[in-house]
Every structure is written in structure tokens, then in C-alpha cells.
Design a protein around this motif. Structure first.
Motif, PDB file in Angstrom:
ATOM      1  N   TRP A 293      12.976   5.868   9.300  1.00  0.00           N
ATOM      2  CA  TRP A 293      14.106   5.416   8.089  1.00  0.00           C
ATOM      3  C   TRP A 293      14.456   4.183   8.489  1.00  0.00           C
ATOM      4  O   TRP A 293      14.640   3.292   7.552  1.00  0.00           O
ATOM      5  N   VAL A 294      14.555   3.839   9.774  1.00  0.00           N
ATOM      6  CA  VAL A 294      15.414   2.539  10.059  1.00  0.00           C
ATOM      7  C   VAL A 294      14.454   1.663  10.627  1.00  0.00           C
ATOM      8  O   VAL A 294      14.732   0.267  10.791  1.00  0.00           O
ATOM      9  N   GLY A 295      13.262   1.832  11.244  1.00  0.00           N
ATOM     10  CA  GLY A 295      12.401   1.062  11.865  1.00  0.00           C
ATOM     11  C   GLY A 295      11.326   0.538  11.003  1.00  0.00           C
ATOM     12  O   GLY A 295      10.632   1.156  10.338  1.00  0.00           O
ATOM     13  N   VAL A 296      10.990  -0.687  11.504  1.00  0.00           N
ATOM     14  CA  VAL A 296       9.918  -1.486  10.309  1.00  0.00           C
ATOM     15  C   VAL A 296       8.488  -0.646  10.736  1.00  0.00           C
ATOM     16  O   VAL A 296       7.877  -0.273   9.803  1.00  0.00           O
ATOM     17  N   ASN A 297       8.217  -0.821  11.984  1.00  0.00           N
ATOM     18  CA  ASN A 297       6.913  -0.270  12.399  1.00  0.00           C
ATOM     19  C   ASN A 297       6.705   1.193  12.080  1.00  0.00           C
ATOM     20  O   ASN A 297       5.765   2.041  11.483  1.00  0.00           O
ATOM     21  N   GLU A 298       7.900   2.149  12.269  1.00  0.00           N
ATOM     22  CA  GLU A 298       7.722   3.450  12.234  1.00  0.00           C
ATOM     23  C   GLU A 298       7.797   3.697  10.657  1.00  0.00           C
ATOM     24  O   GLU A 298       7.080   4.819  10.224  1.00  0.00           O
ATOM     25  N   PHE A 299       8.666   3.053  10.180  1.00  0.00           N
ATOM     26  CA  PHE A 299       8.300   3.429   8.415  1.00  0.00           C
ATOM     27  C   PHE A 299       7.002   3.180   8.113  1.00  0.00           C
ATOM     28  O   PHE A 299       6.316   3.993   7.297  1.00  0.00           O
ATOM     29  N   SER A 300       6.208   2.098   8.445  1.00  0.00           N
ATOM     30  CA  SER A 300       4.694   1.900   8.137  1.00  0.00           C
ATOM     31  C   SER A 300       4.084   3.089   8.544  1.00  0.00           C
ATOM     32  O   SER A 300       3.225   3.657   7.746  1.00  0.00           O
ATOM     33  N   TRP A 301       4.254   3.628   9.741  1.00  0.00           N
ATOM     34  CA  TRP A 301       3.304   4.925  10.204  1.00  0.00           C
ATOM     35  C   TRP A 301       3.539   6.002   9.366  1.00  0.00           C
ATOM     36  O   TRP A 301       2.605   6.752   8.973  1.00  0.00           O
ATOM     37  N   PHE A 302       4.959   6.237   9.077  1.00  0.00           N
ATOM     38  CA  PHE A 302       5.369   7.469   8.422  1.00  0.00           C
ATOM     39  C   PHE A 302       4.778   7.478   6.658  1.00  0.00           C
ATOM     40  O   PHE A 302       3.810   8.393   6.490  1.00  0.00           O
ATOM     41  N   ALA A 303       4.847   6.035   6.107  1.00  0.00           N
ATOM     42  CA  ALA A 303       4.584   6.175   4.866  1.00  0.00           C
ATOM     43  C   ALA A 303       3.076   6.065   4.709  1.00  0.00           C
ATOM     44  O   ALA A 303       2.473   6.715   3.675  1.00  0.00           O
ATOM     45  N   LEU A 304       2.122   5.665   5.501  1.00  0.00           N
ATOM     46  CA  LEU A 304       0.612   5.724   5.507  1.00  0.00           C
ATOM     47  C   LEU A 304       0.235   6.997   6.049  1.00  0.00           C
ATOM     48  O   LEU A 304      -0.596   7.515   5.236  1.00  0.00           O
ATOM     49  N   SER A 305       0.736   7.609   7.210  1.00  0.00           N
ATOM     50  CA  SER A 305       0.279   8.968   7.651  1.00  0.00           C
ATOM     51  C   SER A 305       0.485  10.114   6.383  1.00  0.00           C
ATOM     52  O   SER A 305      -0.207  11.262   6.175  1.00  0.00           O
ATOM     53  N   SER A 306       1.630   9.983   5.633  1.00  0.00           N
ATOM     54  CA  SER A 306       2.087  10.918   4.737  1.00  0.00           C
ATOM     55  C   SER A 306       1.321  10.761   3.513  1.00  0.00           C
ATOM     56  O   SER A 306       1.520  11.389   2.448  1.00  0.00           O
ATOM     57  N   LYS A 307       0.779   9.280   3.157  1.00  0.00           N
ATOM     58  CA  LYS A 307      -0.011   9.182   2.134  1.00  0.00           C
ATOM     59  C   LYS A 307       0.989   8.922   0.985  1.00  0.00           C
ATOM     60  O   LYS A 307       0.565   9.074  -0.184  1.00  0.00           O
ATOM     61  N   ARG A 308       2.184   8.811   1.176  1.00  0.00           N
ATOM     62  CA  ARG A 308       3.160   8.167   0.176  1.00  0.00           C
ATOM     63  C   ARG A 308       3.001   6.896  -0.278  1.00  0.00           C
ATOM     64  O   ARG A 308       3.479   6.311  -1.205  1.00  0.00           O
ATOM     65  N   VAL A 309       2.371   5.971   0.273  1.00  0.00           N
ATOM     66  CA  VAL A 309       1.661   4.641   0.106  1.00  0.00           C
ATOM     67  C   VAL A 309       0.377   4.535   0.450  1.00  0.00           C
ATOM     68  O   VAL A 309      -0.302   5.030   1.087  1.00  0.00           O
ATOM     69  N   THR A 310      -0.232   3.265  -0.393  1.00  0.00           N
ATOM     70  CA  THR A 310      -1.428   2.728  -0.019  1.00  0.00           C
ATOM     71  C   THR A 310      -1.409   1.290   0.305  1.00  0.00           C
ATOM     72  O   THR A 310      -0.559   0.776  -0.292  1.00  0.00           O
ATOM     73  N   SER A 311      -2.364   0.722   0.877  1.00  0.00           N
ATOM     74  CA  SER A 311      -2.092  -0.655   1.367  1.00  0.00           C
ATOM     75  C   SER A 311      -2.809  -1.499   0.017  1.00  0.00           C
ATOM     76  O   SER A 311      -3.913  -0.968  -0.590  1.00  0.00           O
ATOM     77  N   LEU A 312      -2.358  -2.479  -0.451  1.00  0.00           N
ATOM     78  CA  LEU A 312      -2.700  -3.504  -1.196  1.00  0.00           C
ATOM     79  C   LEU A 312      -3.476  -4.798  -0.614  1.00  0.00           C
ATOM     80  O   LEU A 312      -3.052  -5.091   0.314  1.00  0.00           O
ATOM     81  N   ALA A 313      -4.433  -5.260  -1.315  1.00  0.00           N
ATOM     82  CA  ALA A 313      -5.173  -6.163  -0.785  1.00  0.00           C
ATOM     83  C   ALA A 313      -4.584  -7.692  -0.785  1.00  0.00           C
ATOM     84  O   ALA A 313      -4.829  -8.369  -0.155  1.00  0.00           O
TER      85      ALA A 313
END
Length: 391
Positions: free
Chosen positions: A304-324
Motif C-alpha cells: 500500500w505504501v511502498g513503491v516497489n511493493e506496490f508494483s509487485w502486488f499490482a502485477l502479481s494480482s493482475k490488477r495492472v498490465t505494463s504499457l509500452a
């Protein structure tokens, strides 16, 4: 041989009257210590209201001048000459004068880079409030809050009206035996260093990834970008609600959540709040498990508060996808930066507006900022790594 003080080309710092904007152009003196303090033999000067007001006006002059370096003044022809709008002088130390000259040169270069990207500012307004003054042994420490608003010049016609930010600074002054003060230092005190008129290079300690963490794909920063349309009205989440929340709380913090601005940075905490306002659901569990994402009255997950940890959660949960490409970002999407390309991300922002020309505008905390364009971020930090996420 002439001394440096006498031989150097002096820059004058002028101080604003009443409601006029102030501009740094050089040097002079602050009010003396009070006669009462001197006659009493006190070591510390008494800072009376007039002196505090002068501290405040000098800070206003310095930060106004920085912002002014970004403004296209072609639209200001016909205004009264600057010299007719100001009165009073203030002294900068020679070392700080050199630093401010360098800062202004850097900001003018930034303005040129922005112009090539199709972004200009037609006007700006900066105000500074004095938060705290402490004086000891002829040294004054002054804490101020800078509030700046820049008006976008209508280059393409679809830019938002303004961008703005709030930043906190600590100014140091030194008085000589005659009681004359010099401004000797300026330090940014926010955990983030990404206001549009700041030139300090941000840095952060890298976060070590755990085994099995997903790796984000770096996004290109070239313009124009391949089309990647987003349907804002379909799907699980309310992207307009995300943007509305961020624009409501960009400068005043929601008391329902903790404030991490002076505790490592509030940027990802703010992005998480905005995403939750648009429909992201908590995933409770251990706060150190990056697969969890939550905030409650007693704890917040690292994701919730960490930059890298947010990225790990968002990608692993598939709530986000990367944009080119960063220019593919749309309302409710998230942009992260790795300032020095050390592999550890340092800052998170959320898109709250996208122009019809395809330019995303970001709102974020630390430093609190409203609708700053992706172009401006890239022009300020061309050597950083960028990670764009479609939510």
C-alpha cells in the motif's frame, strides 16, 4: 586585486510589495537586530514581525524567480517594468548566489526542452507562507511552505488550465555583528523532490526484491506513442472516481489515512487511496507479504505504501498490465519512476487528465502536485527509468 565581492557581477534580489509577484534578481540587506537586544548584550537577535516578514518576502522572491524561469514571457508584453513593481533588497551569500544562478540556468534549459515537447506556461503565481522561525547565536532557521500555480499556454488548445504544487523548504540566515542578515542556504524538506521548479536530484535507498517478485517492463518515453485506447466507462473500476479523489486530496490530506510525507514519502500511499476510491478492494493478511494490499485503522501493507511493493502486488494480482510507452497512460493509470536506474523504483503517480492530443497529466504527493504533464516529468528527469501501468 579586487575582492570577489567587489569584482563579481552583482545580481539584485528585489522584494515584492503588497500583492505584486516577487522576482530574484540580486542582493542586499535584511533588517537589523532590535536595539533592545543589542543594548541588553544578548547573543541572539530578537526577530520582530518586520524581520519575519522580510524573511518571508525573500523566500517568496527566490521561489518566484525559479518559477519565472519556466514561463514564456512573450505574452506579458505591455506589463509594467519589473523594476517599477518592487522595492527593498536582500543579501544572498556569494555561494548561494552561485547556486541560484545555476538553478535558474537549469530551469531555463528545462523550459526549452518543454517547448520542443509542445508545452509552455503563459503565467505563474508563487506565494510563500512562514511556518516557523528559530533564532540562535546569530543564525536563523526559517521553515516555509511554497504554493505555486502555473497556467498552461494553449499550444494545442486542449491542455488543462493550470498545474500547481506545494513544497516545503528550510532557509538558513546568518547575521553579522552589525545585525545584517544574509540568506546562506535553502533545503527542500519534503521526501520527494519533483516539483516543477526544483532542480535537486532525487535519490532513494534501493529496495531489495524478494525471490519470485514480478519484474515490471520499462516504458518508452518517445512521442508520439502507438495507440492504446482505454474505455473509461466499462469494466470493474471507476476511473473518474480515482481521478476525482486524487484531485480533491492533492494538497490537503485525507485524515482517514496516515500521512507519510515526512516518513519516507506519501506518493504510493496517495496512489493506493485513489485506486481504492475507484473500486480496488483490500486483500488482507500479513503486511509484509507483497501479495496483500490493504489499509485500516491500525496498519497498512507494504504494498500500500511502498513503491516497489506496490508494483509487485499490482502485477502479481493482475490488477495492472505494463504499457509500452508512457504516453499511452490514461485516467486512473499509474506511472512509476526509477530516478537513477538502479533497478529500484522511487516514485508513484496517478493520471487524472489526458488531453485529446494524447498527453497524460499526473497528480501526486511528495511533492504535492496537481496535473503535471508527463512531458514535464520527462523534461526534468530525462535519464530516469519509467514504468507505466494500465489499471
Amino acid at each position: 586585486m579586487k575582492s570577489r565581492k567587489l569584482s563579481r557581477k552583482r545580481r539584485r534580489i528585489t522584494m515584492v510589495t503588497a500583492a505584486a509577484a516577487s522576482v530574484v534578481a540580486g542582493a542586499a540587506m535584511l533588517p537589523n537586530w532590535s536595539a533592545g537586544a543589542a543594548s541588553a548584550g544578548a547573543d541572539d537577535p530578537m526577530v520582530d514581525p518586520a524581520t519575519r516578514a522580510t524573511f518571508q518576502r525573500l523566500a517568496d522572491a527566490v521561489f518566484t524567480d525559479r518559477t519565472d524561469a519556466l514561463v514564456d514571457h512573450k505574452e506579458n508584453r505591455g506589463h509594467a517594468p519589473l523594476t517599477s513593481r518592487f522595492s527593498g533588497d536582500v543579501q544572498l551569500s556569494s555561494s548561494l548566489e552561485d547556486k541560484e544562478d545555476s538553478a535558474l540556468s537549469s530551469l531555463r534549459s528545462r523550459k526549452s526542452r518543454l517547448a520542443t515537447l509542445g508545452e509552455q506556461y503563459s503565467s505563474a503565481k508563487t506565494s510563500v507562507s512562514l511556518d516557523k522561525t528559530r533564532v540562535q547565536n546569530r543564525h536563523a532557521t526559517v521553515q516555509v511552505t511554497e504554493t505555486t500555480t502555473l497556467t498552461y499556454k494553449k499550444v494545442n488548445g486542449d491542455e488543462p488550465k493550470t498545474t500547481g504544487f506545494q513544497a516545503h523548504h528550510e532557509l538558513t540566515f546568518k547575521a553579522d555583528r552589525q545585525g545584517d542578515w544574509q540568506l546562506t542556504g535553502i533545503r527542500d524538506t519534503d521526501d520527494g523532490y519533483i516539483a516543477v521548479n526544483q532542480v535537486a536530484k532525487p535519490s532513494a535507498a534501493p529496495t531489495v526484491a524478494d525471490a519470485g517478485t514480478p519484474e515490471a517492463v520499462r516504458s518508452a518515453t518517445t512521442w508520439p506513442a502507438p495507440s492504446k485506447p482505454k474505455n473509461l466507462s466499462a469494466g470493474t473500476y471507476n476511473y473518474q472516481a480515482m481521478a476525482a479523489y486524487a484531485e480533491k486530496y492533492w494538497s490537503r490530506y485525507n485524515p482517514a489515512y496516515p500521512d507519510y510525507n515526512r516518513g519516507g514519502g506519501d506518493c504510493t500511499n496517495f496512489v493506493s487511496q485513489s485506486l481504492k476510491a475507484g473500486g480496488w478492494k483490500d486483500v488482507t493478511g500479513s503486511s509484509s507479504d507483497f501479495h496483500k494490499w490493504f489499509s485500516n485503522s491500525t496498519a497498512q501493507s507494504d504494498s500500500w505504501v511502498g513503491v516497489n511493493e506496490f508494483s509487485w502486488f499490482a502485477l502479481s494480482s493482475k490488477r495492472v498490465t505494463s504499457l509500452a510507452n508512457v504516453y499511452q497512460l490514461d485516467v486512473g493509470d499509474v506511472l512509476q519512476m526509477d530516478f537513477d536506474k538502479d533497478g529500484s523504483k522511487d516514485h508513484s503517480m496517478i493520471v487524472t487528465y489526458r488531453s485529446s492530443q494524447g498527453v497524460p497529466y499526473l497528480t501526486y504527493h511528495s511533492t504535492n502536485t496537481f496535473r503535471r504533464s508527463v512531458a514535464s516529468i520527462i523534461a526534468s528527469y530525462p535519464n530516469s527509468a519509467y514504468y507505466a501501468y494500465r489499471t
